[in-house]
Design a protein around this motif. Structure first.
Motif, PDB file in Angstrom:
ATOM      1  N   VAL A  63     -44.824  72.530  -1.888  1.00  0.00           N
ATOM      2  CA  VAL A  63     -44.402  71.287  -1.458  1.00  0.00           C
ATOM      3  C   VAL A  63     -45.753  70.729  -1.936  1.00  0.00           C
ATOM      4  N   GLU A  64     -46.131  69.534  -2.651  1.00  0.00           N
ATOM      5  CA  GLU A  64     -47.362  69.611  -3.135  1.00  0.00           C
ATOM      6  C   GLU A  64     -47.532  68.206  -3.305  1.00  0.00           C
ATOM      7  N   GLY A  65     -48.772  67.652  -2.472  1.00  0.00           N
ATOM      8  CA  GLY A  65     -49.548  65.995  -2.074  1.00  0.00           C
ATOM      9  C   GLY A  65     -48.045  64.464  -1.402  1.00  0.00           C
ATOM     10  N   LEU A  66     -47.694  65.554  -1.850  1.00  0.00           N
ATOM     11  CA  LEU A  66     -45.908  65.246  -0.289  1.00  0.00           C
ATOM     12  C   LEU A  66     -46.965  63.035   0.595  1.00  0.00           C
ATOM     13  N   THR A  67     -46.423  62.395  -0.130  1.00  0.00           N
ATOM     14  CA  THR A  67     -46.506  61.126   1.244  1.00  0.00           C
ATOM     15  C   THR A  67     -45.783  60.104   1.515  1.00  0.00           C
ATOM     16  N   VAL A  68     -45.330  59.295   2.154  1.00  0.00           N
ATOM     17  CA  VAL A  68     -44.160  58.498   2.454  1.00  0.00           C
ATOM     18  C   VAL A  68     -44.948  57.974   3.229  1.00  0.00           C
ATOM     19  N   HIS A  69     -44.402  56.415   3.020  1.00  0.00           N
ATOM     20  CA  HIS A  69     -45.121  55.431   3.794  1.00  0.00           C
ATOM     21  C   HIS A  69     -43.675  54.354   3.823  1.00  0.00           C
ATOM     22  N   ASN A  86     -49.046  61.998   4.541  1.00  0.00           N
ATOM     23  CA  ASN A  86     -50.183  61.909   3.672  1.00  0.00           C
ATOM     24  C   ASN A  86     -50.515  62.774   3.149  1.00  0.00           C
ATOM     25  N   GLU A  87     -50.228  63.057   2.037  1.00  0.00           N
ATOM     26  CA  GLU A  87     -50.875  64.374   0.631  1.00  0.00           C
ATOM     27  C   GLU A  87     -50.410  65.600   1.403  1.00  0.00           C
ATOM     28  N   LEU A  88     -49.309  65.582   2.148  1.00  0.00           N
ATOM     29  CA  LEU A  88     -48.654  67.053   2.908  1.00  0.00           C
ATOM     30  C   LEU A  88     -48.421  68.065   1.659  1.00  0.00           C
ATOM     31  N   SER A  89     -48.884  69.613   1.252  1.00  0.00           N
ATOM     32  CA  SER A  89     -49.060  70.476   0.752  1.00  0.00           C
ATOM     33  C   SER A  89     -48.946  71.832   1.509  1.00  0.00           C
ATOM     34  N   PHE A  90     -47.624  71.945   1.061  1.00  0.00           N
ATOM     35  CA  PHE A  90     -47.649  73.766   2.045  1.00  0.00           C
ATOM     36  C   PHE A  90     -46.386  74.361   0.924  1.00  0.00           C
ATOM     37  N   GLU A  91     -46.694  75.265   0.984  1.00  0.00           N
ATOM     38  CA  GLU A  91     -45.249  76.413   0.687  1.00  0.00           C
ATOM     39  C   GLU A  91     -44.735  76.544   2.188  1.00  0.00           C
ATOM     40  N   VAL A  92     -43.448  77.879   1.645  1.00  0.00           N
ATOM     41  CA  VAL A  92     -42.497  78.666   2.450  1.00  0.00           C
ATOM     42  C   VAL A  92     -42.529  79.825   0.941  1.00  0.00           C
ATOM     43  N   PRO A  93     -42.803  81.080   1.589  1.00  0.00           N
ATOM     44  CA  PRO A  93     -43.045  81.872   0.616  1.00  0.00           C
ATOM     45  C   PRO A  93     -41.560  82.488   0.588  1.00  0.00           C
ATOM     46  N   LEU A 101     -34.240  61.521   1.232  1.00  0.00           N
ATOM     47  CA  LEU A 101     -32.938  60.667   1.836  1.00  0.00           C
ATOM     48  C   LEU A 101     -33.909  59.527   2.085  1.00  0.00           C
ATOM     49  N   ILE A 102     -35.162  59.319   1.567  1.00  0.00           N
ATOM     50  CA  ILE A 102     -36.365  58.318   2.380  1.00  0.00           C
ATOM     51  C   ILE A 102     -37.181  58.384   0.939  1.00  0.00           C
ATOM     52  N   PRO A 103     -37.403  57.022   0.499  1.00  0.00           N
ATOM     53  CA  PRO A 103     -38.803  57.250  -0.841  1.00  0.00           C
ATOM     54  C   PRO A 103     -39.688  58.030  -0.568  1.00  0.00           C
ATOM     55  N   ARG A 104     -40.479  58.204  -1.313  1.00  0.00           N
ATOM     56  CA  ARG A 104     -41.669  59.177  -1.580  1.00  0.00           C
ATOM     57  C   ARG A 104     -41.938  59.265  -2.598  1.00  0.00           C
ATOM     58  N   ARG A 105     -43.572  59.980  -2.405  1.00  0.00           N
ATOM     59  CA  ARG A 105     -44.320  60.221  -3.991  1.00  0.00           C
ATOM     60  C   ARG A 105     -44.098  61.702  -3.459  1.00  0.00           C
ATOM     61  N   VAL A 106     -44.035  62.631  -4.417  1.00  0.00           N
ATOM     62  CA  VAL A 106     -44.996  63.937  -4.469  1.00  0.00           C
ATOM     63  C   VAL A 106     -44.967  64.510  -5.869  1.00  0.00           C
ATOM     64  N   ALA A 107     -46.581  65.129  -5.854  1.00  0.00           N
ATOM     65  CA  ALA A 107     -46.756  65.420  -6.945  1.00  0.00           C
ATOM     66  C   ALA A 107     -45.963  66.627  -7.114  1.00  0.00           C
ATOM     67  N   ASP A 141     -37.259  72.357  -9.982  1.00  0.00           N
ATOM     68  CA  ASP A 141     -38.037  71.680  -9.870  1.00  0.00           C
ATOM     69  C   ASP A 141     -37.099  70.138  -9.325  1.00  0.00           C
ATOM     70  N   LEU A 142     -37.658  69.871  -8.363  1.00  0.00           N
ATOM     71  CA  LEU A 142     -36.682  69.042  -7.184  1.00  0.00           C
ATOM     72  C   LEU A 142     -37.065  67.595  -6.959  1.00  0.00           C
ATOM     73  N   THR A 143     -38.443  67.125  -7.720  1.00  0.00           N
ATOM     74  CA  THR A 143     -38.952  66.027  -7.555  1.00  0.00           C
ATOM     75  C   THR A 143     -38.023  65.356  -8.311  1.00  0.00           C
ATOM     76  N   LYS A 144     -36.818  65.300  -9.096  1.00  0.00           N
ATOM     77  CA  LYS A 144     -36.200  63.782  -9.651  1.00  0.00           C
ATOM     78  C   LYS A 144     -34.874  64.434  -8.912  1.00  0.00           C
ATOM     79  N   VAL A 145     -33.878  65.797  -8.171  1.00  0.00           N
ATOM     80  CA  VAL A 145     -33.520  65.409  -7.475  1.00  0.00           C
ATOM     81  C   VAL A 145     -32.980  64.759  -7.007  1.00  0.00           C
ATOM     82  N   PRO A 146     -31.462  63.876  -7.086  1.00  0.00           N
ATOM     83  CA  PRO A 146     -30.961  63.255  -5.818  1.00  0.00           C
ATOM     84  C   PRO A 146     -30.764  64.123  -4.401  1.00  0.00           C
TER      85      PRO A 146
END
Ligand code: ATP
Length: 236
Positions: free
Chosen positions: A6-12, A20-27, A52-58, A66-71
């Protein structure tokens, strides 16, 4: 390769920035924790990963997918299991029907029966109560059912939202034992919790989230000895 990135996850929510711009990895095969107080942004983080909610994610990846655009409806099929806050079992259906619904993305086949037996082996009480209505189970049993249902899709990564919520200390210990067992079986997990003690015991790395941002990150061992964490999150 990481299991979940997960890189640069933001939810409003309107003008409120909850994540706010959360980034982390699960090995792979590892468990990572996200701890934080009420309203820190933990649930929003998981809902945002699930779409499940609108978000911005790098970048949002499951292994090399790539799950960025997977519904949201396709996340489970791609291998993300989700145990929502508050369990949300189907109270009017039997334990077994709840579990089978967890395998909805897989067509009925022998493998589903095998997975069901694996879940019953992990949670013998669910096997004993397979015909019982889910609404008749105790809170701890419903939590086991919610975890079992998520396991029915054979996830590559399991997201858990506050599995200890509302449970007695004894049942929290039972949940910890289950998480340890899943981890030793090689399942990758992202555990969101207010219960820092449980999280440090169940995971190898953690993020401490405050106001939607990562205030601290590190190994669970290091964080559990941090004076600020001890004071704020462990009450010591
Ligand atoms: P909890 O432990 O209580 O579940 P949390 O860490 O999971 O808290 P979130 O539920 O993600 O926190 O909430 C983060 C912030 O976003 C909070 O300020 C919350 O009030 C706000 N928030 C959450 N859901 C909504 C919503 N549907 N509409 C508006 N604001 C929301």
């Amino acid at each position: 390769m990481t299991a979940l990135t997960v890189e640069g996850l933001t939810v409003h929510y309107g003008g409120v920035r909850a994540v706010n711009e959360l980034s982390f990895e699960v090995p792979p095969g590892d468990a990572v924790g996200v701890i934080g107080a009420n309203g820190a942004g933990k649930t929003s983080t998981l809902k945002a990963i699930m779409g499940l909610i609108p978000r911005r994610v790098a970048s949002l990846r499951l292994g090399d997918i790539d799950l960025t655009k997977v519904p949201a409806r396709d996340m489970v099929r791609h291998g993300i299991g989700y145990v929502p806050e508050g369990r949300h079992v189907f109270a009017g259906l039997s334990v077994e029907k709840n579990l089978l619904l967890g395998a909805y993305s897989k067509p009925w086949k022998k493998e589903t029966r095998e997975t069901l037996d694996q879940v019953y082996a992990l949670f013998p009480v669910l096997g004993e109560m397979r015909e019982r209505l889910a609404g008749a189970l105790s809170g701890g049993q419903q939590q086991m059912l919610a975890i079992g249902r998520a396991l029915m899709c054979k996830p590559r990564v399991l997201l858990l939202d506050e599995p200890s919520m509302g449970l007695s200390p004894k049942l929290v210990e039972d949940i910890l034992a289950v998480l340890r067992r899943l981890r030793s079986d090689g399942l990758s997990m992202l555990l969101v919790e207010q219960n820092a003690k449980l999280t440090f015991e169940a995971t190898s790395h953690c993020l401490v989230v405050e106001n939607g941002s990562a205030a601290m990150t590190g190994t669970s061992d290091k964080l559990r000895h941090d004076p600020r964490v001890r004071q704020i999150y462990l009450g010591l």
